[in-house]
Each structure stands twice: as C-alpha cells, then as structure tokens.
Design an enzyme around this catalytic site. Structure first.
Site, PDB file in Angstrom:
ATOM      1  N   TYR A   1       0.959  -1.201  -0.100  1.00 22.00           N
ATOM      2  CA  TYR A   1      -0.222   0.120  -0.085  1.00 22.00           C
ATOM      3  C   TYR A   1       0.749   1.099   0.065  1.00 22.00           C
ATOM      4  O   TYR A   1       1.882   1.236   0.881  1.00 22.00           O
ATOM      5  CB  TYR A   1      -0.924  -0.006   1.388  1.00 22.00           C
ATOM      6  CG  TYR A   1      -1.846   1.111   1.267  1.00 22.00           C
ATOM      7  CD1 TYR A   1      -2.804   1.578   0.372  1.00 22.00           C
ATOM      8  CD2 TYR A   1      -1.597   2.246   2.534  1.00 22.00           C
ATOM      9  CE1 TYR A   1      -3.587   2.609   0.726  1.00 22.00           C
ATOM     10  CE2 TYR A   1      -2.436   3.124   2.515  1.00 22.00           C
ATOM     11  CZ  TYR A   1      -3.508   3.473   1.552  1.00 22.00           C
ATOM     12  OH  TYR A   1      -3.957   4.543   1.735  1.00 22.00           O
TER      13      TYR A   1
ATOM     14  N   ASP B   1       9.299   2.660  -0.038  1.00 26.04           N
ATOM     15  CA  ASP B   1       8.108   3.548   0.688  1.00 26.04           C
ATOM     16  C   ASP B   1       8.317   3.079   1.977  1.00 26.04           C
ATOM     17  O   ASP B   1       7.964   2.040   2.618  1.00 26.04           O
ATOM     18  CB  ASP B   1       6.844   3.054   0.143  1.00 26.04           C
ATOM     19  CG  ASP B   1       5.689   3.705   0.825  1.00 26.04           C
ATOM     20  OD1 ASP B   1       6.168   4.426   1.833  1.00 26.04           O
ATOM     21  OD2 ASP B   1       4.491   3.671   0.326  1.00 26.04           O
TER      22      ASP B   1
ATOM     23  N   LYS C   1       4.069   8.969   9.079  1.00 28.18           N
ATOM     24  CA  LYS C   1       3.904   8.294  10.602  1.00 28.18           C
ATOM     25  C   LYS C   1       4.911   9.118  11.419  1.00 28.18           C
ATOM     26  O   LYS C   1       4.676   9.980  11.917  1.00 28.18           O
ATOM     27  CB  LYS C   1       3.823   6.821   9.944  1.00 28.18           C
ATOM     28  CG  LYS C   1       2.673   6.444   9.261  1.00 28.18           C
ATOM     29  CD  LYS C   1       2.160   4.971   9.247  1.00 28.18           C
ATOM     30  CE  LYS C   1       0.854   5.034   8.484  1.00 28.18           C
ATOM     31  NZ  LYS C   1       1.014   4.106   7.057  1.00 28.18           N
TER      32      LYS C   1
HETATM   33  C1  LIG Z   1       0.241   4.762   5.885  1.00 29.62           C
HETATM   34  C2  LIG Z   1       0.940   4.595   4.513  1.00 29.62           C
HETATM   35  C3  LIG Z   1       0.898   5.287   3.577  1.00 29.62           C
HETATM   36  C4  LIG Z   1      -0.177   6.562   3.312  1.00 29.62           C
HETATM   37  O1  LIG Z   1       0.213   7.415   4.402  1.00 29.62           O
HETATM   38  P1  LIG Z   1      -1.007   8.436   4.634  1.00 29.62           P
HETATM   39  O2  LIG Z   1      -0.338   9.517   5.734  1.00 29.62           O
HETATM   40  O3  LIG Z   1      -2.056   7.639   5.308  1.00 29.62           O
HETATM   41  O4  LIG Z   1      -1.580   8.821   3.594  1.00 29.62           O
HETATM   42  C5  LIG Z   1       1.645   5.195   2.380  1.00 29.62           C
HETATM   43  N1  LIG Z   1       2.814   4.210   2.362  1.00 29.62           N
HETATM   44  C6  LIG Z   1       2.742   3.155   3.417  1.00 29.62           C
HETATM   45  C7  LIG Z   1       3.703   2.106   3.367  1.00 29.62           C
HETATM   46  C8  LIG Z   1       2.021   3.548   4.479  1.00 29.62           C
HETATM   47  O5  LIG Z   1       2.116   2.522   5.452  1.00 29.62           O
END
Ligand SMILES: *Cc1c(COP(=O)(O)O)cnc(C)c1O
Length: 439
Positions: free
Chosen positions: A156, A251, A279
């Site tokens: 994701y 990511d 995060k």
């Molecule tokens: C949470 C997450 C996102 C998206 O971040 P948001 O702040 O919710 O938009 C993208 N990539 C990864 C790996 C994530 O865990």
C-alpha cells in the site's frame, strides 16, 4: 460528564456514550469515519469513539480504557501524549501555527532526516504519506522522462490514483483500479508484480525496462500482514532498476524511523534512489516527506520543472512534533529498547499462540508485529495469506477488545509497540490472549 451547549443545538446535558457518538457520526461522516478501516467493517461491531489517550492506553467516551497496540496506525512510537511532544507542540503553537514561509523547524527536521537515512541529500516535506508517494512518483517520471511505474500486490502506498491499483497476475499485466473513480488510463501506467518473485521481475525489466520510471516497494511490506522479504529479493530490485535506469523508491512510511534510525535502507544495506516517509517522522501530526540525491531532488520546483507544493507543508507545529519524537528516540536509545521490547513480546506470546486451537504465530520486525493465523512459514507475498485468517481474527479481535486490549480492526493490519509499552503491558496482552484462545 460533558457540559451542555459546547457545540450548539444538539448536545445533550448528559454524557454521550461511544455508541451514541457513533450514531451521530454516521449521519455526517461516510461510514461514521474519516478513514475507512476505522469503521470495523472487517471485524463487525461498533468502533469505540476515543476521547483521550496517554502512554500505552486509550480511553473511549464510556470511560473504558484499552491497552493500545494500534498507535494511531504507526506514528506514535513514543506512545500517546508523550510529555516531550506535548511540550514541543505547546511551545510551537504559542509562536504561531503556520507562516507560509521558511521556518527553523523544517530545516532542523530536514537535517535530521538527511543525516539519518542512507543516500539522502535533500528532502521535501508534505502533509501525508499519500502525498509523499504521489510526489515521489511524479518526480521519478519527471527525472527519467518515462511513464511506467512498477508496484507489488499487497503493498500500500496511500491512495493516489496511480498507486491505488490491484494485482494483475504477473508479467506485464496492466493493473486494474482498486477503487471506483480511478481512470483506467491512469491505472494502466502502473504494472503490478508479486512480491518474492524474482523471475517475473527480471522478465518484466527485460521486456519493458526502458519504459519504467520507478519501481516502488515497501521494503518491509506491512499493510497486508507483515510480509518480510528475503534480502536477496530486495537486492534484485536494486540491480534491476539500476540496470534499466529506473529509480528504486523505498516507501518507508511505516518502516522509516520505526525499525531503525535509517529505516529498512539501514537494515537491508540497500540504498534506494528515493525514499518516502510519514507516520513516525511527524510524531502524530500530519507529516510526510520524500527525499533522495540532490541531483534528483533538484528537479523539483522551484529548482526544476516538476511541480509540487503545499500550503501547510513544513509548518512549525508539525515539524516540532516530528523533531521532539526523533530527539527522544535518539536520547532514550529508542530503537534498541523497542527491539528488546519486541523480543520480549515474541517470547511471551509464542507459547500462547502455539497452544491456540488454530494455527497462529507471531511475525515481528523490531516494534512491528503481526499475528499470522495460518499454517507453515510466514507468508512473503499477498496471495500466500490464508483467507480463512480473517474469520479467525474476528473472534480474536473482539475477545481482546472485551478484555481491554486494542489491536487493529483487521486481520491484515500490523500492531505496533511504543516506548510507552513495558513488560507489564506485554504480560496483560499475553494473559488476555490466552483467555481468548481458551474461550
Ligand atoms: C500509511 C502508509 C501510506 C499512506 O500514508 P497516509 O499518511 O495515510 O496518507 C503510504 N505508504 C505506506 C507504506 C503506508 O504505510
């Protein structure tokens, strides 16, 4: 008890319960929530409406307290309302919340991120992980002059159109959107591979390598269970992208500043061309970031032709929360302590899970854990997750919640330890889990 009249006409004079709040929520928020998984759709039941939190615990509108392993889905590596973060936030707020001009906080946080992450020379702040990955992909396309993006099924990367696509099946299968409202033409610029399949990777890069702008991957996939990758697979991604002149994007929105100071790049010894953060780097405020070598990052506006901007990007309040979080992690030897805590969790839960009436085991990297409810070795790819796990998880989740332990409301979401957790919390979790599995 709440006092009357705080928000106008509909507030009653008696205290509002969690369930009453959620009835109101469903009238004015789609599904009653601001982000879908919070709605308990995967586990059934009614979400708790949380009114306050401190350390390792959250409290709902009924006054019930839960030992929390959700950690707001990753950011709260110090726990809730950590005094250092609260103090930094109050001080920053008093100086003004946003200037729309450069501020010391963004420079200091950028210096920290650049100093911590392998190969990073410059970073740009945004307001979410979604914005970070979306912008990193645009930058990769602008830098390479190519259009195709490769991602992996089960990873994701936020909800930008180009990344919100489903698994195709293997080589050169064009992806289908996994959401209504994403034009097929957008999704078709994204190719989807399976994790842990080096052959398919090589075949795709042989066939279309010179059209690929970027390959994006969670180096520790943690949004579809915890799919720990073989180091050799991550190395193959690095080789294939480098040979093709495509950018490798890690990511690290979950793993960055969580599994180590330098994220998975540090743990794997593999340096990507671009990395995305969110995060933890925002310490519980809306922050994302992406960065890489200056040569690539300087293609961004105002230096270069790739446009990217944000009214509230790098605002002093959000930066203060991120800085206080990273400083505290450094000062308290946070990553080493979290690893110890993770080991303690693993050794305490292992015998409990081994005695479960169905197959169950803990998968863990540092302070990230996932209960895999299936036979055999932990899965490495999304389609290796047993669909029966979701059904088993429902009972587990509600049993734990009734005993005051909150995990994420989905079998596919991971749990997080924070520096606010201690041996006593782990013991409470283990005892509750044992009771639930026995019931
Ligand atoms: C949470 C997450 C996102 C998206 O971040 P948001 O702040 O919710 O938009 C993208 N990539 C990864 C790996 C994530 O865990």
């Amino acid at each position: 008890m709440r006092s009357a009249g705080t928000t106008g006409t509909t507030v009653s004079t008696v205290s509002t319960t969690s369930a009453e709040f959620f009835v109101r929520a469903q009238k004015v928020l789609p599904g009653g929530v601001s982000s879908p998984v919070r709605a308990f759709g995967a586990v059934g039941g009614t979400p708790r409406v949380i009114v306050r939190a401190q350390g390792a615990e959250v409290e709902d509108a009924d006054g019930a307290r839960y030992l929390d392993f959700v950690g707001s889905w990753g950011p709260l590596i110090l726990g809730h309302a950590h005094p250092a973060v609260v103090a930094a936030l109050s001080a920053a707020c008093a100086r003004g919340t946003t200037f729309g001009a450069p501020c010391p906080g963004e420079i200091e946080l950028a210096e920290r991120v650049v100093g911590a992450y392998p190969g990073l020379e410059k970073v740009r702040f945004v307001c979410s992980g979604t914005e970070a990955t979306m912008s990193a992909i645009r930058l990769a396309r602008g830098f390479t002059g190519r259009e195709l993006v490769v991602k992996f099924a089960g990873c994701y990367h936020g909800h930008a159109d180009h990344l919100l696509v489903q698994a195709g099946s293997g080589l050169a299968t064009f992806a289908k959107p996994s959401s209504a409202g994403v034009p097929a033409a957008f999704a078709q610029r994204t190719l989807v591979l399976d994790l842990d399949d080096e052959e398919a990777l090589l075949a795709l890069f042989r066939a279309r390598g010179d059209e690929i702008a970027a390959l994006i991957v969670e180096p520790l996939p943690a949004n579809n269970g915890l799919l720990v990758q073989r180091p050799a697979f991550l190395a193959a991604l690095r080789r294939a992208t480098a040979q093709a002149g495509a950018l490798l994007v890690f990511d690290e929105v979950i793993s960055g500043f969580r599994v180590a100071r330098g994220g998975m790049a540090q743990l794997s010894g593999i340096t990507p061309d671009l990395a995305t953060f969110g995060k933890v780097v925002g310490g519980g405020l809306p922050v994302g970031a992406f960065g890489g070598r200056a040569q690539i990052m300087d293609r961004l506006a105002p230096e270069g032709p790739v446009y990217q901007a944000g009214t509230l990007s790098g605002n002093p309040v959000a930066m203060a929360a991120g800085l206080a979080t990273l400083e505290t992690l450094e000062r308290e030897d946070g990553w080493a302590r979290l690893e110890q805590l993770g080991r303690a969790l693993e050794s305490r839960l292992a015998p409990v899970l081994a005695a479960a009436p169905f197959p169950a085991r803990l998968v863990r990297v540092g302070s990230i854990f996932w209960i895999a409810l299936q036979e055999g070795e932990p899965p490495r790819r999304a389609d290796a997750i047993d669909p029966a796990a979701a059904e088993r998880y429902r009972g587990l989740f509600h049993g734990l919640l009734a005993r005051g332990v909150a995990l994420a409301p989905s079998a596919y979401e991971v749990g997080f330890l924070s520096l606010a957790h201690d041996a006593g919390h782990i013991e409470r979790f283990a005892v509750a889990l044992k009771e639930v599995l026995a019931a």
